[in-house]
Design an enzyme around this catalytic site. Structure first.
Site, PDB file in Angstrom:
ATOM      1  N   ASN A   1      44.119  23.085  42.097  1.00 36.80           N
ATOM      2  CA  ASN A   1      43.518  24.072  43.008  1.00 36.80           C
ATOM      3  C   ASN A   1      42.068  23.656  43.211  1.00 36.80           C
ATOM      4  O   ASN A   1      41.219  23.882  42.352  1.00 36.80           O
ATOM      5  CB  ASN A   1      43.620  25.461  42.370  1.00 36.80           C
ATOM      6  CG  ASN A   1      43.009  26.540  43.247  1.00 36.80           C
ATOM      7  OD1 ASN A   1      42.426  26.260  44.296  1.00 36.80           O
ATOM      8  ND2 ASN A   1      43.117  27.771  42.799  1.00 36.80           N
TER       9      ASN A   1
ATOM     10  N   ARG B   1      47.373  23.849  45.758  1.00 44.61           N
ATOM     11  CA  ARG B   1      47.168  25.121  46.442  1.00 44.61           C
ATOM     12  C   ARG B   1      46.360  24.864  47.712  1.00 44.61           C
ATOM     13  O   ARG B   1      45.319  24.200  47.674  1.00 44.61           O
ATOM     14  CB  ARG B   1      46.394  26.070  45.545  1.00 44.61           C
ATOM     15  CG  ARG B   1      46.117  27.374  46.254  1.00 44.61           C
ATOM     16  CD  ARG B   1      45.106  28.183  45.520  1.00 44.61           C
ATOM     17  NE  ARG B   1      44.892  29.430  46.220  1.00 44.61           N
ATOM     18  CZ  ARG B   1      43.731  30.053  46.265  1.00 44.61           C
ATOM     19  NH1 ARG B   1      42.686  29.548  45.658  1.00 44.61           N
ATOM     20  NH2 ARG B   1      43.606  31.171  46.909  1.00 44.61           N
TER      21      ARG B   1
ATOM     22  N   HIS C   1      46.952  35.411  49.227  1.00 42.84           N
ATOM     23  CA  HIS C   1      47.520  35.726  47.899  1.00 42.84           C
ATOM     24  C   HIS C   1      49.050  35.693  47.924  1.00 42.84           C
ATOM     25  O   HIS C   1      49.700  36.310  47.070  1.00 42.84           O
ATOM     26  CB  HIS C   1      47.104  37.131  47.403  1.00 42.84           C
ATOM     27  CG  HIS C   1      45.646  37.300  47.133  1.00 42.84           C
ATOM     28  ND1 HIS C   1      44.973  38.461  47.446  1.00 42.84           N
ATOM     29  CD2 HIS C   1      44.740  36.483  46.573  1.00 42.84           C
ATOM     30  CE1 HIS C   1      43.706  38.349  47.095  1.00 42.84           C
ATOM     31  NE2 HIS C   1      43.532  37.143  46.571  1.00 42.84           N
TER      32      HIS C   1
ATOM     33  N   ARG D   1      33.340  41.449  48.441  1.00 40.86           N
ATOM     34  CA  ARG D   1      33.723  41.571  49.854  1.00 40.86           C
ATOM     35  C   ARG D   1      33.917  43.044  50.216  1.00 40.86           C
ATOM     36  O   ARG D   1      34.501  43.797  49.442  1.00 40.86           O
ATOM     37  CB  ARG D   1      35.020  40.800  50.119  1.00 40.86           C
ATOM     38  CG  ARG D   1      34.828  39.308  50.196  1.00 40.86           C
ATOM     39  CD  ARG D   1      36.155  38.577  50.306  1.00 40.86           C
ATOM     40  NE  ARG D   1      36.471  37.860  49.088  1.00 40.86           N
ATOM     41  CZ  ARG D   1      37.633  37.298  48.805  1.00 40.86           C
ATOM     42  NH1 ARG D   1      38.623  37.357  49.676  1.00 40.86           N
ATOM     43  NH2 ARG D   1      37.827  36.670  47.663  1.00 40.86           N
TER      44      ARG D   1
ATOM     45  N   GLU E   1      50.139  32.122  39.358  1.00 47.48           N
ATOM     46  CA  GLU E   1      50.197  31.347  40.593  1.00 47.48           C
ATOM     47  C   GLU E   1      50.514  29.876  40.311  1.00 47.48           C
ATOM     48  O   GLU E   1      51.215  29.228  41.080  1.00 47.48           O
ATOM     49  CB  GLU E   1      48.881  31.509  41.361  1.00 47.48           C
ATOM     50  CG  GLU E   1      48.769  32.927  41.925  1.00 47.48           C
ATOM     51  CD  GLU E   1      47.377  33.310  42.377  1.00 47.48           C
ATOM     52  OE1 GLU E   1      47.133  33.272  43.582  1.00 47.48           O
ATOM     53  OE2 GLU E   1      46.538  33.667  41.521  1.00 47.48           O
TER      54      GLU E   1
END
Ligand code: AMP
Length: 395
Positions: free
Chosen positions: A10, A87, A176, A237, A381
């Site tokens: 990743n 990823r 996601h 965020r 993940e």
């Protein structure tokens, strides 16, 4: 055939997270992180079994960092690496699933870069470096967006002029996906329900947060949109704001688009509301101590999450369970409790002991008798990326 090993990579703009996944082992034989890549302070940390090690790699770029981690990964894999799973954040409309990487795939990832200018170029650097270093190995890209390509058009379109969608790809994509996919499959396993006849609401709550409605293994709606800013309150965020905020701030404060983007992405969310931190652990402690900003941030976070889950329910024909995951979802009993207090119409009730037990990687059902199912499911993940890679090797 012996159990296969997949290296999962990743690649961020200045970091590389990696894990070696063995298909027969529940834990990763190797996992680690290269940080501050491309700077004089670049450093590689890894854990091989129970042993933790670090190596300074001053000035190393992504390729140099991967060169350093290759022998470690090869050793951990007993010299037998079977594939690499990458990823990739944005696959646009090109990718409805994971895919073996070839020239056409690289071009499509490059073409989607405009939609994720911070992420896709970094992901590509990792892919280029890994392909140069392991030319004989099959490499697979796994997209955050792909799982949501099953959303119906009424869920993915914005109410803006059509040419913006047709000519400029303006639509909701969602992110996601790897996590929502993994935890919904795992929840089906835990409850012994068939994946293709089960309906879930999922809340992935980490530094980034999103909800998803999943019907028979497919995403039908999700809270993130064109970019990972839409939807829930997150660490830094804002999530949803009035779209006129940009013009208002420009008019009243003279702020540029860059300033507004920065404020919404980096100075908002839990951090902006609390004036204290983007880390929920810090906020929970401060809230208990009576800090007004931390209390407000917690309350807004939970209320907005509940509101999003209630709206996601529109996409479900029935509800087999609500799933919490991600650093916050897996660990914060307080967030789970407060969020469900806002969803009384759904009859959710929690078993306090079960709710308290689910933390630090412990998952399970946490509802009280008579309530719809509520599950805590630790996400993984890396394992989902490895599973997708293995499935493509088998095909
Ligand atoms: P992630 O991005 O999935 O690693 O999640 C990061 C978020 O999880 C941060 O806001 C952390 O504060 C939060 N988190 C991690 N551990 C805990 C915990 N034990 N209790 C509450 N929040 C936690």
């Amino acid at each position: 055939m012996s159990a296969r090993n997949i290296l999962v990579i990743n690649c961020g703009s200045s970091s590389i997270k990696f894990a070696l996944v063995n298909e027969a082992q529940a834990t990763f034989p190797l996992q680690g992180l290269a940080e501050r890549v491309g700077t004089p302070e670049a450093v590689l940390h890894w854990q091989l079994g129970d042993t933790k090690q670090s190596l300074n790699i001053p000035g190393a770029d992504h390729r140099a960092a991967l060169e350093r981690l290759l022998p470690v990964a090869q050793e951990a894999a007993g010299g037998k690496l079977d594939g690499i799973g990458h990823r990739v954040v944005h696959g646009g409309e090109h990718f409805t699933g994971s895919t073996l990487i070839d020239e056409a795939v690289l071009k499509a990832i490059r073409d989607s870069a405009q939609l994720a200018p911070l992420h896709n170029p970094a992901n590509l650097v990792g892919i280029d470096a890994a392909m140069a270093l392991f030319p004989g190995l099959p490499q697979v890209s796994v997209f955050d967006t792909a799982f949501h390509q099953t959303m119906p058009e009424h869920a993915f379109r914005y109410a803006v002029p059509e040419f913006l969608y047709k000519e400029h790809s303006v639509r909701r994509y969602g992110f996601h996906g790897t996590s929502h996919n993994f935890v919904s499959k795992r929840a089906a396993e835990m409850t012994e329900l068939p994946v293709d006849d089960s309906c879930w609401l999922t809340a992935h709550l980490g530094n980034g947060c999103s909800t998803c409605a999943i019907v028979n293994g497919e995403s039908r709606d999700t809270s993130m949109g064109l970019t990972p800013l839409e939807g829930l309150v997150m660490g830094t965020r804002s999530g949803d704001v009035d779209p006129n905020l940009h013009s208002y701030l420009n008019r009243t404060l003279g702020w540029s688009l860059e300033q507004i983007d920065r404020m919404l992405n980096h100075d908002s969310g839990l951090k902006g509301l609390s004036g204290l931190s983007n880390d929920l652990r810090t906020l929970q402690e401060a809230r208990v101590a009576g800090h007004a900003g931390a209390t407000l941030a917690f309350e807004v976070f939970c209320y907005r999450l509940a509101k999003s889950l209630a709206s996601m329910a529109c996409a479900l024909p029935k509800l087999d369970g609500l799933i919490f995951t991600g650093g916050i979802g897996e660990n914060s009993m307080a967030v789970r409790t407060r969020t469900l207090e806002h969803l009384k119409l759904f009859n959710f009730k929690l078993d306090e002991e079960a709710n308290a037990r689910c933390t630090r990687g412990v998952g399970g059902e946490i509802q009280a008798a008579g309530s719809p199912r509520v599950l805590v499911v630790p996400t993984n993940e890396e394992r989902q990326i490895a599973l997708d890679t293995l499935a493509l090797l088998d095909a």
